[in-house]
Design a protein around this motif. Structure first.
Motif, short mmCIF file in Angstrom:
data_model
loop_
_atom_site.label_atom_id
_atom_site.label_comp_id
_atom_site.label_asym_id
_atom_site.label_seq_id
_atom_site.Cartn_x
_atom_site.Cartn_y
_atom_site.Cartn_z
N LYS A 97 31.70 74.56 23.13
CA LYS A 97 31.17 75.72 23.86
C LYS A 97 31.60 75.70 25.32
N ILE A 98 32.91 75.52 25.51
CA ILE A 98 33.49 75.45 26.85
C ILE A 98 34.12 76.79 27.19
N SER A 99 33.73 77.33 28.35
CA SER A 99 34.33 78.59 28.80
C SER A 99 34.89 78.47 30.22
N ASP A 100 34.59 77.37 30.90
CA ASP A 100 35.03 77.14 32.27
C ASP A 100 36.29 76.26 32.27
N VAL A 101 37.28 76.64 33.05
CA VAL A 101 38.55 75.92 33.09
C VAL A 101 38.37 74.48 33.56
#
Length: 151
Positions: free
Chosen positions: A36-40
């Motif tokens: 659930k990763i959305s940040d670079v």
């Protein structure tokens, strides 16, 4: 190089590159979705945490053509270098890849690109030809003659 792979794949040598690109994208998307990763920045940190002790061929076999694992391994190695050495290493690898790709692209593909203003790869190819560092343009015997035909 990624731009060429996606936008101008005919300029790159024929091979498994497109399959590797697609497998790597699919694996990266799965990796990010599972966590659930959305940040670079978070993605970069998580990729650096990937265990590179066991090669993926031991886990997945030869099915996957993804290079995500190799990218993680390389990123860890580069992360340990001093900034100056890191950029020097990256620039050398990039120039080597660019020169290799320029010489492996067929001449007619370069000609097509010149009609549109040229790609960086084509300009590198022409510069290499001018400097005599491409196999296609080296003259081994005698003198070369050029004839200009005007219609």
């Amino acid at each position: 190089m990624l731009y060429l792979l996606v936008m101008r794949p005919v300029m790159l040598p024929n091979g498994i590159e497109q399959i590797r690109f697609q497998d790597t994208c699919a694996e990266a998307i799965d990796f990010l979705k599972q966590r659930k990763i959305s940040d670079v920045n978070q993605a970069c940190r998580k990729l650096l945490e990937v265990s590179t002790d066991i090669p993926p061929s031991k886990v997945k076999g030869d099915r996957s053509k993804s290079v995500l694992f190799d990218g993680c391994k390389l990123a860890k190695s580069l992360h340990c270098l001093q900034t100056e050495k890191k950029w020097e290493f990256i620039s050398h690898v990039w120039v080597e890849m660019l020169c290799y790709a320029a010489t492996k692209c067929r001449w007619n593909r370069h000609a097509q690109q010149l009609c549109r203003g040229g790609e960086l790869l084509t300009h590198v190819w022409l510069l290499m030809a001018h400097l005599g560092i491409t196999e296609q343009f080296q003259i081994s015997k005698g003198h070369a003659r050029v004839r200009l035909i005007v219609h």
